[in-house]
Design a protein around this motif. Structure first.
Motif, short mmCIF file in Angstrom:
data_model
loop_
_atom_site.label_atom_id
_atom_site.label_comp_id
_atom_site.label_asym_id
_atom_site.label_seq_id
_atom_site.Cartn_x
_atom_site.Cartn_y
_atom_site.Cartn_z
N MET A 59 0.85 -1.19 0.00
CA MET A 59 0.00 0.00 0.00
C MET A 59 0.88 1.23 0.00
SD MET A 59 -3.23 1.33 1.51
CE MET A 59 -3.51 3.03 1.86
N THR A 60 0.69 2.10 -0.92
CA THR A 60 1.48 3.33 -0.94
C THR A 60 0.57 4.52 -0.73
OG1 THR A 60 1.21 3.41 -3.33
CG2 THR A 60 3.28 2.48 -2.51
N TRP A 61 1.19 5.57 -0.29
CA TRP A 61 0.44 6.78 0.00
C TRP A 61 0.58 7.71 -1.20
CZ3 TRP A 61 2.51 11.75 2.14
CH2 TRP A 61 1.47 12.61 2.52
N GLY A 62 -0.45 7.72 -2.03
CA GLY A 62 -0.40 8.61 -3.18
C GLY A 62 -0.55 10.04 -2.72
N LEU A 63 0.53 10.81 -2.81
CA LEU A 63 0.50 12.19 -2.33
C LEU A 63 -0.76 12.91 -2.81
CD1 LEU A 63 4.17 13.39 -2.88
CD2 LEU A 63 2.90 13.45 -0.73
N PRO A 64 -1.64 13.25 -1.86
CA PRO A 64 -2.91 13.83 -2.29
C PRO A 64 -2.74 15.27 -2.79
CG PRO A 64 -2.78 13.80 0.11
CD PRO A 64 -1.51 13.20 -0.41
N HIS A 65 -3.59 15.62 -3.73
CA HIS A 65 -3.58 17.00 -4.24
C HIS A 65 -4.88 17.68 -3.84
CE1 HIS A 65 0.00 16.60 -6.70
NE2 HIS A 65 -0.43 15.39 -7.02
#
Lengths: 365, 212
Positions: free
Chosen positions: A1-7
């Motif tokens: 699980m990766t943390w997709g840098l939120p925009h």
């Protein structure tokens, strides 16, 4: 699980903290319990606007204090600030009533107060100066020092009793005694100022170093440590008249004697106060420490702070301010205290009121 | 039980002899163990729990109250002031905060300064009427001056051996620094008797004339 840098999610200014469902409920319940308790004891709830003129807030304070406040210019070009505490607003509101002959004002409040802070809110709520915090407190304007101070101490201690905290300690000091005793030691003005400044920061090493001779500073600190009005003669070692005769300067000599006299007057009041506390059974969680100082010049009499385990700053604090109302045009003595709600909650829940166990993610679907 | 946060490394090494002279319990297998928490019983002081922390973290542990007291260098307290009580100068692990650089730079105006203490360095150079660019680094500060990242460094100097080995000299001694005993404000009120016992034990040991 990766943390997709939120925009696109909005940031929040430093020092601000969100309070999610259940957590907000815990905080509001705590405020309400305190408020209800104060109302049951004859204090009426008041409220006021969140910002005041800086000139109002600065009455009875040092100008530098405004550096800690959130300030800006209003539409008319006058400087305003978010209130750093409720006392000036209460004094401003009460002054016309007192001036018109009302003998006393007993008010309570639950409000947000604000300071400039660069620390993240999670840290500052538990230990330092928070950018925003909740204060629930009382102000009692009208009665002079003495029995009223005992009533206020009792009210604060009984309010502590509302919460299931085994271990807490109220520390009581006096706004004028400490500096008077330093003057009675024959210490020069600049040395006294340095010592008071060190005491304020809790720098006992600095106190010893401020003395010409460190051993003397150490000696003085240990005599201060033994000083308690529960043992009236504990002041004698700090008011040694034999020490005075050594002063070469005549003017200095008479200044010292005046300081000693004033210290004795204050001490007589404090020993009476201590006797009343004892008679009412208020000394179990209470200790005196006259190295506890407060940097608000408007305090004139007793000052006190309540400490609990796990929170590095007092959860409640207060004192007597007999000169402040005069600065608002209606001279009257006054005494009050306030609870710092977030600090209290940090102690009550071991910091968990902002964590999962008192609400948080699990309960949100 | 009293919990003590110790600044690992130089401060701890400097303070432990004093700590032992005060008959305070000391973790026994300190050298072999990689553990960071030790509990040691003691007749005089009750159980003492030790936390071994990075120096800069000691005031944090103490201000949060997970440690009641802490032992840390004054340099850390200067750079990162917290609401804690500073109880005692332990007069151990003594060193100086200095400005240093290559000898050729001595007569020139400082331009760029490398340091672990950006706050203090900024205050210091302002007080000297100098406007400098500060480069924040977290270790081996000397390197910055050696390879020309900075023309000065602002750092702790204990013996001066590292400076000398890198061809740097001290330009100015800014502050004397030594280890301090600090206390959490609530712990100091709630565990006053125990903390006072430790403070006076250390003070007696200090007055015995022992020096770092």
């Amino acid at each position: 699980m990766t943390w997709g840098l939120p925009h696109g999610f909005a940031e929040q200014p430093a020092g601000m903290r969100d309070v999610y469902p259940e957590q907000a409920r815990v905080r509001r319940d705590t405020e309400s319990r305190l408020l209800e308790f104060f109302e049951n004891h004859g204090y009426q709830m008041v409220s006021s606007g969140a910002f005041e003129y800086v000139e109002t807030l600065l009455r009875g304070r040092r100008a530098e204090e405004a550096d800690d406040w959130m300030r800006w210019f209003d539409i008319n070009g006058r400087m305003v600030a978010l209130r750093p505490d409720m006392t000036p607003s209460i004094a401003r509101m009460a002054a016309p009533l007192i001036a018109n002959g009302q003998p006393e004002v007993r008010w309570c409040y639950a409000e947000k107060v604000f300071r400039r802070s660069t620390a993240p809110a999670s840290l500052s709520w538990a230990s330092g100066k928070a950018a925003e915090s909740t204060q629930v407190g009382v102000e009692w304007i009208g009665p002079p020092a003495g029995a009223a101070d005992v009533d206020i101490i009792a009210l604060c201690q009984h309010a502590m009793g509302l919460f299931e905290l085994e271990d807490w300690q109220m520390v009581v000091s006096h706004a004028q005694l400490t500096e008077t005793l330093l003057a009675a030691q024959g210490l020069a003005d600049d040395v006294r100022e340095r010592i008071m400044d060190c005491l304020l920061r809790g720098d006992y090493v600095g106190v010893r170093q401020a003395h010409v001779d460190q051993a003397a500073g150490d000696h003085m600190l240990s005599r201060f440590a033994r000083l308690t009005p529960l043992r009236p003669d504990s002041i004698e070692s700090l008011l040694d008249p034999l020490g005075v005769s050594a002063a070469a300067d005549v003017e200095d000599h008479s200044q010292r004697l005046r300081a000693m006299q004033f210290a004795r007057t204050l001490w007589a009041e404090l020993t009476d106060f201590a006797k009343m506390l004892q008679a009412r059974g208020l000394t179990h969680h209470l200790s005196f420490d006259f190295t506890l100082t407060r940097n608000l010049p408007y305090y004139t009499g007793i000052v006190f702070e309540v400490f609990v385990p796990g929170v590095g700053a007092p959860v409640a604090l207060g004192g007597r301010y007999d000169q402040l109302l005069a600065r608002f045009g209606a001279p009257a003595p006054a005494v009050g205290f306030t609870f710092e709600v977030e600090r209290l909650l940090a102690a009550l829940t071991d910091g968990r009121w902002l964590g999962a166990e008192t609400g948080g993610k699990e309960t949100e679907r | 039980m009293i919990t003590v946060a110790f600044a690992k490394g130089r401060t701890m090494e400097g303070v432990l002899p004093l700590w032992q002279r005060a008959a305070l319990p000391v973790p026994t297998d300190l050298d072999e163990s990689r553990a960071l928490v030790f509990e040691e019983p003691s007749d005089t002081y009750g159980t003492v729990r030790f936390l071994l922390a990075k120096p800069a973290d000691v005031p944090t542990y103490v201000s949060f109250g997970v440690a009641d007291i802490g032992v840390v260098g004054k340099d850390v307290l200067y750079e990162n002031p917290r609401d804690v009580y500073e109880l005692l100068d332990l007069q151990a692990a003594a060193c100086k905060l200095c400005v240093a650089g290559p000898p050729a730079e001595r007569e020139k105006r400082p331009r760029r300064v490398a340091t672990k203490y950006p706050r203090l360095a900024d205050q210091y150079f302002r007080s000297q009427g100098e406007s400098v660019e500060l480069v924040g680094l977290s270790g081996s500060i000397e390197l910055a001056a050696v390879i020309g990242l900075a023309d000065r460094i602002f750092d702790l100097v204990q013996t001066g051996a590292t400076l000398a080995a890198n061809g740097l000299v001290v330009f100015d001694e800014v502050l004397d620094v030594s280890a301090r005993l600090i206390a959490n404000r609530s712990s100091y009120r709630l565990k006053k008797a125990a903390i006072d016992r430790i403070t006076s034990g250390l003070k007696t040991a200090l007055e015995g004339g022992w020096k770092a």
